[in-house]
Structure formats: structure tokens, C-alpha cells
Design an enzyme around this catalytic site. Sequence first.
Site, PDB file in Angstrom:
ATOM      1  N   CYS A  57      14.611  22.560   8.381  1.00 53.11           N
ATOM      2  CA  CYS A  57      15.807  23.287   8.809  1.00 53.11           C
ATOM      3  C   CYS A  57      15.884  23.500  10.322  1.00 53.11           C
ATOM      4  CB  CYS A  57      15.879  24.626   8.094  1.00 53.11           C
ATOM      5  SG  CYS A  57      15.980  24.459   6.300  1.00 53.11           S
ATOM      6  N   HIS A 318      25.128  25.447   6.802  1.00 55.80           N
ATOM      7  CA  HIS A 318      23.783  25.051   7.222  1.00 55.80           C
ATOM      8  C   HIS A 318      23.529  23.573   6.915  1.00 55.80           C
ATOM      9  CE1 HIS A 318      19.642  25.049   8.195  1.00 55.80           C
ATOM     10  NE2 HIS A 318      19.140  25.542   7.070  1.00 55.80           N
TER      11      HIS A 318
END
Length: 406
Positions: A57, A318
Site C-alpha cells: 500500500c 485507495h
Amino acid sequence: MAEEAGKKALADAGIPYSAVEQACVGYVYGDSTCGQRAIYHSLGLTGIPIINVNNNCSTGSTALFMARQLIQGGLANCALALGFEKMEKGPLNIMQKERTNPLDKHVEVMINKYGLATAPLAPQMFGNAGKEHMEKYGTTLAQFAKIAWKNHKHSTNNPYSQFQEEYSLDEVLKSRQVYEFLTLLQCCPTSDGAAAAILGSEDFVRKYGLQSKAVEIVAQEMVTDFSSTFEEKNCITLVGYDMTKEAARKCFSKAGVKPTDVDVIELHDCFSVNELLTYEALGLCPEGQAGELVDKGDNTYGGKWVINPSGGLISKGHPLGATGLAQCAELCWQLRGEAGKRQVPGAKVALQHNIGLGGAVVVTLYRMGFPEAAGRPEDLAVGISKATQEMVYQPPHPGYSHQSTC
């Protein structure tokens, strides 16, 4: 998506792609040379080095970190950092099931304390960290939910946000359960998107007359897991607390500033829990007092900091490879006074936090590189050393699609 983000960044900088000497391209789900494929037929074929980046991430900020090192080390005068992602619907999945899960040792720590449920793994890890915080400090469900409420409210002013709808606190608390107290509106969605930044040396900025736009990376640190991640039965540490704390400490030390000097923050709120934990790791408040910070409203307009004015990962989305660069874009717009309705008044110092379990965290401090050229001479009083001017870069542009939902 990569074409749109890359071309907008080049246009913002007012330079041709031929001026870019190297590119760092981040994505998580894709084959080994997706970076080349994304650039070749959208930006150009100039034979430059193209480095493919994957750091879970924190991939977008890792691409930024690598491009910044190229500039700082004198290996390039101009570099492109580009990130993109096209994701499957639903929770994150293991792509290579016949191989060892890179988070297996992290999961083992969680299992040893709270066991393993049938819920998706990421919300379990962060949800259990939140449970641990509640057990240790008395943090309430409402305090976590207020963070999601705040971020959804912020997103209503962000045209790049995947979701731009405001919800009441009660709606956040009563939305569908994902894992124990973590409800759907406290979790980031599955997202598609791209973002890009042009980085240049001080000489490059001066050559192209970009002083009025140039934002400086004053300090930037990447930190990976310490032994404490695995030696302690501690879910707060497990999800990156120690990494974030050390990266922030190094950044503040190098820049010669304190958390109270920061005006605007984009941080990794993959879940409402992580935003609350990160307040403490960044030093915005003492350990155990993040809930009080939330209740005081010190994380939004009118408080000590405006945190995630973009809406954060919870609302903005995201797309793993793009997130770190989209955070960077938001902070550049804020420092340049170009954030429209979500503008933080008088923003002079900005902080970015992007984390990936497995693990890596990147913390970055920004300010205008040439405030006098930007018409903001008051910024000179902030007291940040300008010794790192070789890191000055041009702001990025994200281009999120709104196709996928959690």
C-alpha cells in the site's frame, strides 16, 4: 489512467516528456513491466530507465521516494513518479496462492493474541489494533467513527474523490459490519486510479522558470519493520506504529520542525483505526490521547491540524499504486493555494504518511520551495532549512476513476 495522470503532471510543470530522464512507476497488481506499457504509448518512447515499483500500500510514495533519491543523488535533473492501480472488487486477495504469503509472520502475531476470524484479513489486523487501543486506553467506538465521519465530510469538496457524500455519525456507526466494530463507512473502498509527480533539481526548476509552482521535499524517510513487530504480542505495533514513529522522528529532526509547525496532513487512513493510531505515532498527541484529539476537533478545519482534507483513503479511494502520489498531489495543491473549497487557510508546512504492511512506511515533509516567487514571503518565517533545495519538484495530478466499490 496513467496517461491522464502523467500528461496532467507534465502540463502542470510545462515541460515535455523528453525532459524526463528517469521514471519510477508503482503498481501492486500487474505483470513485471506494466510501467513500460503504461508509459510507452501514452507519454513516449525515449529509451529512459523505467523502474517498476511494488511496496504494497506504500507503493506510490515508494516511487516518489526513489525518484527523489535520483534527484538528490545527482543521477537525474528531472524524474517522473507515476502510480496506478486497477483493482478487483471486494477485499484484497492473495495473487500467488502457491507461494508463501509475505504477511504470514505478521498474521501469526495477530493470531497469537486474538485468533483468526472468517472476515477479510486487513480489517482484522487493523480492527484488532483498534480493539487493543480500546482495551489499553479506553478509546470509544464513537471516536473511531468520528474520524470516518470527518473524512466523508471533507470529501464533499474534492472532485477527485471516489465518494463525495456526507454521512451522519449514526450512519457511520450503523453501516454494514465488516469486522467487529469496523463498519463499511470506516473502511477504504476498492478503487481504480492513477497519480503522477514531476520531480526536478533546483537547477532544473530555475532553467524552466518554475519557482512560483515548485514545492520542496524538505525531509523524507522510509522505514521498514523492526524486531518489535514480531517479538511483541502487540497488534498496534503489528500494523506499523513503530515504523511510523521512527520515520516521523527522523523527518522532524532533519527539517528542524515540530508536529505543531505542520498545518495540513494527508495520512494513511485505510481504516478509521489507523488514522487514530497514526496521530500518536506522528507525535500529534501523547500515546493514549488520540481519542481526546478527535473529540476536540483538532483533526479538521478550525482545529490544530486539518487531516485528510481530500477525504483520505476512506472517501478518496485507495488504488494501491497511486495512493502515495495522490496524497502528494493534495498537499502540493494545498501549499500552492489551489485546493478550492477544501483549502486549508495559510497552509505552509505539509506532512504525508503512507504505509504498507509487510512492511514499509514513508513520511514526507513539504513546503513551498521559493515562497517569494509564489507570492508568499510570509512562508520564509517558518524556519525550515533550505539546504535540501535539490529536492524541489513540480506538483502531481491524480486521475481517479469511480468504477469500483467496496
